[in-house]
Design a protein around this motif. Structure first.
Motif, PDB file in Angstrom:
ATOM      1  N   ARG A   1     -11.464   6.467   5.502  1.00 50.10           N
ATOM      2  CA  ARG A   1     -11.604   7.542   6.492  1.00 50.10           C
ATOM      3  C   ARG A   1     -11.167   7.083   7.873  1.00 50.10           C
ATOM      4  NH1 ARG A   1     -16.022  11.833   5.300  1.00 50.10           N
ATOM      5  NH2 ARG A   1     -16.192  11.638   3.044  1.00 50.10           N
ATOM      6  N   VAL A   2     -11.517   5.867   8.229  1.00 54.38           N
ATOM      7  CA  VAL A   2     -11.143   5.338   9.541  1.00 54.38           C
ATOM      8  C   VAL A   2      -9.638   5.111   9.603  1.00 54.38           C
ATOM      9  CG1 VAL A   2     -11.446   3.417  11.149  1.00 54.38           C
ATOM     10  CG2 VAL A   2     -13.411   4.292   9.879  1.00 54.38           C
ATOM     11  N   VAL A   3      -9.072   4.511   8.547  1.00 53.42           N
ATOM     12  CA  VAL A   3      -7.624   4.270   8.495  1.00 53.42           C
ATOM     13  C   VAL A   3      -6.870   5.600   8.586  1.00 53.42           C
ATOM     14  CG1 VAL A   3      -5.740   3.495   6.984  1.00 53.42           C
ATOM     15  CG2 VAL A   3      -7.764   2.058   7.311  1.00 53.42           C
ATOM     16  N   LEU A   4      -7.326   6.608   7.856  1.00 53.84           N
ATOM     17  CA  LEU A   4      -6.677   7.924   7.919  1.00 53.84           C
ATOM     18  C   LEU A   4      -6.796   8.523   9.319  1.00 53.84           C
ATOM     19  CD1 LEU A   4      -5.198  10.315   6.664  1.00 53.84           C
ATOM     20  CD2 LEU A   4      -7.417  11.148   5.829  1.00 53.84           C
ATOM     21  N   SER A   5      -7.953   8.432   9.943  1.00 49.17           N
ATOM     22  CA  SER A   5      -8.141   8.987  11.292  1.00 49.17           C
ATOM     23  C   SER A   5      -7.213   8.326  12.296  1.00 49.17           C
ATOM     24  CB  SER A   5      -9.592   8.811  11.746  1.00 49.17           C
ATOM     25  OG  SER A   5     -10.447   9.578  10.952  1.00 49.17           O
ATOM     26  N   ILE A   6      -7.120   7.010  12.245  1.00 45.23           N
ATOM     27  CA  ILE A   6      -6.258   6.278  13.182  1.00 45.23           C
ATOM     28  C   ILE A   6      -4.791   6.608  12.923  1.00 45.23           C
ATOM     29  CG2 ILE A   6      -5.446   3.968  13.835  1.00 45.23           C
ATOM     30  CD1 ILE A   6      -8.355   3.004  13.232  1.00 45.23           C
ATOM     31  N   ALA A   7      -4.384   6.556  11.655  1.00 45.24           N
ATOM     32  CA  ALA A   7      -2.990   6.840  11.312  1.00 45.24           C
ATOM     33  C   ALA A   7      -2.626   8.282  11.672  1.00 45.24           C
ATOM     34  CB  ALA A   7      -2.733   6.568   9.833  1.00 45.24           C
ATOM     35  N   ALA A   8      -3.495   9.239  11.350  1.00 42.09           N
ATOM     36  CA  ALA A   8      -3.207  10.646  11.639  1.00 42.09           C
ATOM     37  C   ALA A   8      -3.074  10.890  13.134  1.00 42.09           C
ATOM     38  CB  ALA A   8      -4.291  11.543  11.042  1.00 42.09           C
TER      39      ALA A   8
ATOM     40  N   VAL B   1       0.077  -1.906  15.450  1.00 48.20           N
ATOM     41  CA  VAL B   1      -0.909  -2.175  16.504  1.00 48.20           C
ATOM     42  C   VAL B   1      -2.215  -1.429  16.208  1.00 48.20           C
ATOM     43  CG1 VAL B   1      -1.428  -1.841  18.957  1.00 48.20           C
ATOM     44  CG2 VAL B   1       0.827  -2.655  18.270  1.00 48.20           C
ATOM     45  N   ALA B   2      -2.101  -0.152  15.860  1.00 47.91           N
ATOM     46  CA  ALA B   2      -3.285   0.686  15.663  1.00 47.91           C
ATOM     47  C   ALA B   2      -4.125   0.271  14.457  1.00 47.91           C
ATOM     48  CB  ALA B   2      -2.854   2.150  15.507  1.00 47.91           C
ATOM     49  N   LEU B   3      -3.486  -0.250  13.405  1.00 45.12           N
ATOM     50  CA  LEU B   3      -4.207  -0.573  12.161  1.00 45.12           C
ATOM     51  C   LEU B   3      -4.446  -2.073  11.974  1.00 45.12           C
ATOM     52  CD1 LEU B   3      -2.442   2.016   9.825  1.00 45.12           C
ATOM     53  CD2 LEU B   3      -4.767   2.148  10.780  1.00 45.12           C
ATOM     54  N   SER B   4      -4.255  -2.832  13.016  1.00 43.15           N
ATOM     55  CA  SER B   4      -4.487  -4.279  12.944  1.00 43.15           C
ATOM     56  C   SER B   4      -5.927  -4.565  12.512  1.00 43.15           C
ATOM     57  CB  SER B   4      -4.225  -4.896  14.322  1.00 43.15           C
ATOM     58  OG  SER B   4      -4.534  -6.263  14.297  1.00 43.15           O
ATOM     59  N   GLY B   5      -6.075  -5.464  11.555  1.00 38.01           N
ATOM     60  CA  GLY B   5      -7.403  -5.861  11.101  1.00 38.01           C
ATOM     61  C   GLY B   5      -7.893  -5.144   9.861  1.00 38.01           C
ATOM     62  N   TYR B   6      -7.251  -4.050   9.473  1.00 38.49           N
ATOM     63  CA  TYR B   6      -7.661  -3.344   8.261  1.00 38.49           C
ATOM     64  C   TYR B   6      -6.974  -3.940   7.043  1.00 38.49           C
ATOM     65  CZ  TYR B   6      -9.941   0.008  11.233  1.00 38.49           C
ATOM     66  OH  TYR B   6     -10.782   0.583  12.151  1.00 38.49           O
ATOM     67  N   VAL B   7      -7.564  -3.721   5.864  1.00 40.84           N
ATOM     68  CA  VAL B   7      -7.004  -4.270   4.629  1.00 40.84           C
ATOM     69  C   VAL B   7      -6.862  -3.170   3.582  1.00 40.84           C
ATOM     70  CG1 VAL B   7      -7.948  -6.572   5.017  1.00 40.84           C
ATOM     71  CG2 VAL B   7      -9.257  -4.926   3.691  1.00 40.84           C
TER      72      VAL B   7
ATOM     73  N   TYR C   1       5.103  -5.151   5.974  1.00 42.41           N
ATOM     74  CA  TYR C   1       5.552  -5.204   7.359  1.00 42.41           C
ATOM     75  C   TYR C   1       4.796  -6.321   8.086  1.00 42.41           C
ATOM     76  CZ  TYR C   1       6.914  -3.831  12.034  1.00 42.41           C
ATOM     77  OH  TYR C   1       7.431  -3.832  13.298  1.00 42.41           O
ATOM     78  N   ARG C   2       5.568  -7.288   8.552  1.00 42.09           N
ATOM     79  CA  ARG C   2       5.038  -8.457   9.261  1.00 42.09           C
ATOM     80  C   ARG C   2       3.854  -9.032   8.483  1.00 42.09           C
ATOM     81  NH1 ARG C   2       5.069  -6.660  15.585  1.00 42.09           N
ATOM     82  NH2 ARG C   2       7.252  -6.021  15.698  1.00 42.09           N
ATOM     83  N   ASP C   3       2.737  -9.262   9.181  1.00 40.95           N
ATOM     84  CA  ASP C   3       1.558  -9.831   8.519  1.00 40.95           C
ATOM     85  C   ASP C   3       0.483  -8.771   8.265  1.00 40.95           C
ATOM     86  OD1 ASP C   3       0.864  -9.397  11.154  1.00 40.95           O
ATOM     87  OD2 ASP C   3      -0.148 -11.315  11.421  1.00 40.95           O
ATOM     88  N   SER C   4       0.861  -7.494   8.330  1.00 38.48           N
ATOM     89  CA  SER C   4      -0.102  -6.417   8.118  1.00 38.48           C
ATOM     90  C   SER C   4      -0.630  -6.445   6.694  1.00 38.48           C
ATOM     91  CB  SER C   4       0.559  -5.059   8.387  1.00 38.48           C
ATOM     92  OG  SER C   4      -0.351  -4.013   8.094  1.00 38.48           O
ATOM     93  N   ARG C   5      -1.878  -6.086   6.543  1.00 41.19           N
ATOM     94  CA  ARG C   5      -2.486  -5.998   5.217  1.00 41.19           C
ATOM     95  C   ARG C   5      -2.539  -4.551   4.731  1.00 41.19           C
ATOM     96  NH1 ARG C   5      -6.414 -10.006   4.198  1.00 41.19           N
ATOM     97  NH2 ARG C   5      -6.340  -9.209   2.097  1.00 41.19           N
TER      98      ARG C   5
END
Length: 168
Positions: free
Chosen positions: A36-43, A98-104, A114-118
């Motif tokens: 839910r958080v990932v979707l909110s940030i991405a949206a 940048v916005a989703l840094s730290g999520y897995v 993409y880069r070191d993104s999880r």
């Protein structure tokens, strides 16, 4: 914006969206606990840039997509983003990074990380999807090369780049 459900997906498009037939797509993965958080940030990020996207319509669908029985070529894809151009792709994927840094999330086998993104992955493929129908009635999605030749839009459990493209 318009939102419509189609099967397991919820499609979100800005007014007068004109999606290309094919191009670079961004996929976002997520584990259930932060979906839910990932979707909110991405949206929010995608709405700010006027970028069309789709997402798994509910938590049950995300569980199926992330499950071991889902086809490997499509597993882990929670959100699909449809940039309008290569420049748009670069800007949007950087903003999401940048916005989703730290999520897995699960690794998306069909895409390049993409880069070191999880959670961020990308690949070239059909967007407003051209396809042909096989003799047994199945749809095969195809890509058009710069010389006009049609080839399969391969969705394999490994990253595949058509020979006529360069990684952006």
């Amino acid at each position: 914006w318009t939102m419509r459900r189609s099967g397991i997906w919820m499609h979100c498009q800005p007014p007068a969206a004109d999606l290309p037939a094919q191009g670079w797509k961004i996929h976002v993965s997520s584990v259930a606990s932060t979906a839910r958080v990932v979707l909110s940030i991405a949206a929010a990020t995608l709405a700010a840039s006027g970028t069309a996207f789709k997402f798994a319509a509910d938590a049950r669908m995300l569980a199926v997509i992330n499950g071991k029985r889902w086809p490997r070529g499509g597993s882990g894809k929670f959100i699909t983003v449809y940039p309008r151009s290569v420049d748009d792709f670069r800007r949007i994927i950087d903003d999401l990074y940048v916005a989703l840094s730290g999520y897995v999330g699960p690794y998306i086998l069909s895409d390049r990380r993409y880069r070191d993104s999880r959670v961020l992955y990308y690949r070239y493929g059909g967007i407003a999807g051209q396809y042909r129908t096989t003799s047994d009635g199945r749809r095969e999605f195809v890509l058009r090369s710069p010389d006009g030749h049609l080839e399969l839009d391969e969705r394999k459990p490994h990253f595949h780049l058509p020979t006529w493209l360069r990684d952006p």
